[in-house]
Write an enzyme that holds these catalytic residues in place. Structure first.
Site, PDB file in Angstrom:
ATOM      1  N   TYR A   1       0.881  -1.176   0.000  1.00 24.06           N
ATOM      2  CA  TYR A   1       0.000   0.000   0.000  1.00 24.06           C
ATOM      3  C   TYR A   1       0.917   1.224   0.000  1.00 24.06           C
ATOM      4  CZ  TYR A   1      -3.804   2.941   2.163  1.00 24.06           C
ATOM      5  OH  TYR A   1      -4.746   3.898   2.478  1.00 24.06           O
TER       6      TYR A   1
ATOM      7  N   LYS B   1      -1.792  -1.413  -3.878  1.00 23.73           N
ATOM      8  CA  LYS B   1      -2.724  -0.303  -3.915  1.00 23.73           C
ATOM      9  C   LYS B   1      -1.894   0.968  -3.855  1.00 23.73           C
ATOM     10  CE  LYS B   1      -5.789   2.593  -1.446  1.00 23.73           C
ATOM     11  NZ  LYS B   1      -6.266   3.086  -0.142  1.00 23.73           N
TER      12      LYS B   1
END
Lengths: 302, 302, 302, 302
Positions: free
Chosen positions: C134, C162
């Site tokens: 992330y 992400k």
């Protein structure tokens, strides 16, 4: 050598964006020299160098050297993102009789440390005057790393450093790495730390407030150099009062510049016109500055 | 209006720090125009504007306009920390027949958003040519906030924006706020996102890679404008191969500039001399660039 | 594999700083699942993970998995500055039936890239669930460099990324470097760029706005995946209207979170209590949000 | 009140990521107390607080208070991104007999200044111990602005500030604004500036080097407090030698932590295991540290 004392980074008095306030400049220079400052620094951050046309920069160098009449050394900022323009400014500085020049890293496209060192080397090949490196990371986005300064000090002609990072831990490390160079000058920018810096062996301060109150900063320097701690404490209090009341009236980073020029105007020394992209304070802010000056009892400081 | 297509931010071919590679400049301009680009952008970040003397900047404007022969519009970067020098550059640009100018925020002493807007207003009062605002926060330390762009678009003469932040979420918001202005030009800097930007309604890309491979970027633009997704995907792959192999060979932020100029030199288009404080790649890095170009099968892209 | 679609980063409904709004959580989960979202993401930045006690984090995982009833995959944020606490959260996630976990770099003391890669390797040795990295540089102060992601993708168990940097030039480069890995999932955070990201081959969006209007974002995803450009353009306009009117009512970085929770409260979905150090909007700001929702004609989006 | 002197931010001796080096901790505490330090600070940045599980943090508080045996005050870092966990830590600290706690701003999602002040107010409502605010912008991304500190000092229970910004201009301004509060404690983090800070009226240093050489830093403090400038200069030289040779052996920000723990291990005081995401130095770096210690003639400093 080294250079010692208080070196005001002169504001650049302006009548409009392209016209010097020549009378104001002369008054300002008389004001600071009669206040006892040890040198002048033209075209620093406080002098709005980056906002001035080359024509004005040249005029300012010429006139300031003329007004200074050799009474104190004149240092000239030649920082520029363009190498050739820095050299041109240095040549003008030499032509008009300045004593040294001062340079930041190129400030648009940031360099790595080896690039910075190489840049200083190449700069010095053609440099007509001794040079101070000028650490100003908030504006240039890059620090001269301690090892870079150590290496730069070996380049002939580089004679000192002015550090405006306010990071005294950094600057103490730099000084330690250059202990073997008692001739190398260490000057600190922020006036809030000049006292301790000088007490601990630093050579002086390039303090914006010395435009307004040269005597105060010179007294502070002398007290610090003499290790007269009670006097240092009393004078530093005045400096901190100035810095917490004059320099933060506006909303943006420009507050320091605006406050300083406004105060000089209130004091009758020079015009407060500011070069683009900034603008002088309006009446409400000017009134706050005026009141702050009175609270400081500024006439007692002159 | 708006301006559409691929606008290469031309590198500035140099023989040394103060001498243009005039033959290289002419070859480069012929190369990109014959590759189909829609306009030229002189004196951007890729053109090392901030490192160039004013004399060279003027020469470059004059010669480029002459070499372009009116075949495509010429945009000229006038960014400067000094307002007056920006205006001077704009006047030269007008004199030599350029079509528009492009300006970043002043990049030494950062401004707040209201100061930026005011600055643009004052700039436009004396501006002889239409102007694009140029968002480049990595170098200028400040973004044009969406609301500032919205307000700037109402100033007569401001006709578009080039955004090099790579933050497409930001730029989409800016575009949304200016939905009512179909005449306002939106150009994106990073070539890695030009395709999607154009597919979604953006007007084009100011892509450094178009110095090397104008046809590739023009094809990409055309495919995106025609919503030909399979073609877009294939061409964008090429663009990403270039960007991941040519632009990151060095260690510092300057890698992009060095790689691009080195590749142009390998391709025989122009000299790879770089203005201070940067220096061309040495043989080992040049070899890596050479191999990367071969792996790209670069001749097929010409 | 890869995971595709809209994955709302669920807000964490709270009654007070230490108490979940359990009914609100259930309503929220029903709301987004019935809106067609493809997975849930608990304990992301939008979920105020960093402000929540471990007890609440565990409760939230347990209840959310229970409420989801296996209808969609559940991803759980396990970001923490402490490795052991991240692993503990991952074990809870596995225990309660979550499908994967998501982790940022440690966010207090920043790591260099080799340190980050080593950290991921050591994390995966004990990780009971597949993991997404992330990228969230605004909060963690560090990017996963493209080469770090490429190397991380070779660590068994790391299945996707992400990216919330909003820097699509960066993310396109990352995707290009991982072209050989069609199984690796690429999700983008900012909803303002989900459409183009998916059209160009990205797998979906972890979009905060999908808490409010799951159907809108799912429709946008579907249109983008189907390359239905006119529909994409129309829906993206709605998304940009939301993002320019709901997320910037406050003064600070927390405006996004405050606006989102306020809107959910206005819509009757869950409580707008915020974990320390933030506080829900007061009446004046709530009114602005209310009006913005009406202007969006939000009921038509449900 | 105020607290005065040298307060080592204790490293956290570890055997592995989840096990304290209890014997090492006891030796470390004996070492620093017998070196004359004036208080202990657990779970600061130097103590790797953010990398430690809550279980270890609690063990560390309990054992350290036990080992300290009331000989000096114990301060406990309770910084956390989650309010509730900060309070939990504070309650443990109170339970085990600590004297005060220390807190940074929440460090994942940054707060604005009014949010920070409000956060401190809410924190103090439930706080069982007096609290120092801890300015550490490099890790938390936010400064306590001078005006925020001035207002925070009025909140009952907030008794001082530790500033690790290294920006002494800032910290002098903060002190000036709180001149009317002689009871408020001002502690500075960077050991390179402790001497001047104390000479000018600061109360002491939270200096990482005092883990290794408590006597040196205590002597420096005493000399500074006694205004014995020649002695201060000599001792500060030693401190700068340590800081320029022990703390910058690695490549990343973690160099300080790694160097310090490595030196403590070389000196036989405690294990050099580091909590994730960091790792102890390998043999080559350890050898450099060893040589640096010998060059410092470290045995003379014990």
């Amino acid at each position: 050598m080294p250079l010692r004392g208080i070196v005001p980074p002169l504001v650049t008095p302006l009548l409009d964006n392209d016209t010097l306030d020549v009378a104001g400049l002369e008054r300002l220079i008389e004001h600071v020299i009669s206040g006892g400052v040890h040198a002048l620094f033209l075209l620093g951050t406080t002098g709005e160098f980056a906002s001035l046309s080359y024509k004005i920069r040249e005029d300012l160098i010429r006139l300031s050297c003329q007004f200074a009449k050799g009474r104190v050394p004149v240092l000239v900022g030649i920082s520029d993102s363009a190498f050739t323009e820095s050299l041109n400014l240095a040549r003008k500085a030499a032509l008009y009789g300045a004593d040294a020049v001062v340079i930041t890293p190129p400030y648009y496209f940031s360099s790595g440390q080896p690039e910075l060192l190489e840049y200083l080397k190449r700069t010095m090949v053609q440099m007509p005057l001794p040079l101070f490196v000028y650490n100003m990371p908030v504006h240039t986005k890059v620090m001269f790393a301690p090892e870079t300064v150590r290496a730069a000090a070996d380049i002939p002609g580089i004679i000192g450093i002015k550090d405006s990072s306010a990071n005294l831990a950094y600057f103490n490390q730099v000084q330690y790495l250059l202990k073997h160079r008692p001739d190398f000058t260490f000057m600190v920018g922020p006036e809030e730390i000049t006292a301790e810096f000088v007490m601990m062996g630093g050579h002086g301060g390039v303090n914006g407030g010395a435009n307004m109150f040269p005597k105060l900063y010179v007294d502070l320097y002398n007290a610090a150099a003499a290790h007269d701690l009670p006097k240092v404490m009393a004078l530093r209090d005045k400096v901190l009062q100035i810095s917490t009341s004059i320099y933060n009236v506006g909303q943006f980073g420009s507050s320091y510049l605006k406050g300083l020029k406004c105060a000089l105007s209130v004091m009758g020394i020079c015009n407060d016109f500011m070069a683009e992209p900034f603008h002088r304070f309006n009446e409400p802010e000017r009134k706050i500055i005026q009141e702050a000056l009175e609270k400081i009892d500024y006439k007692s400081l002159l």
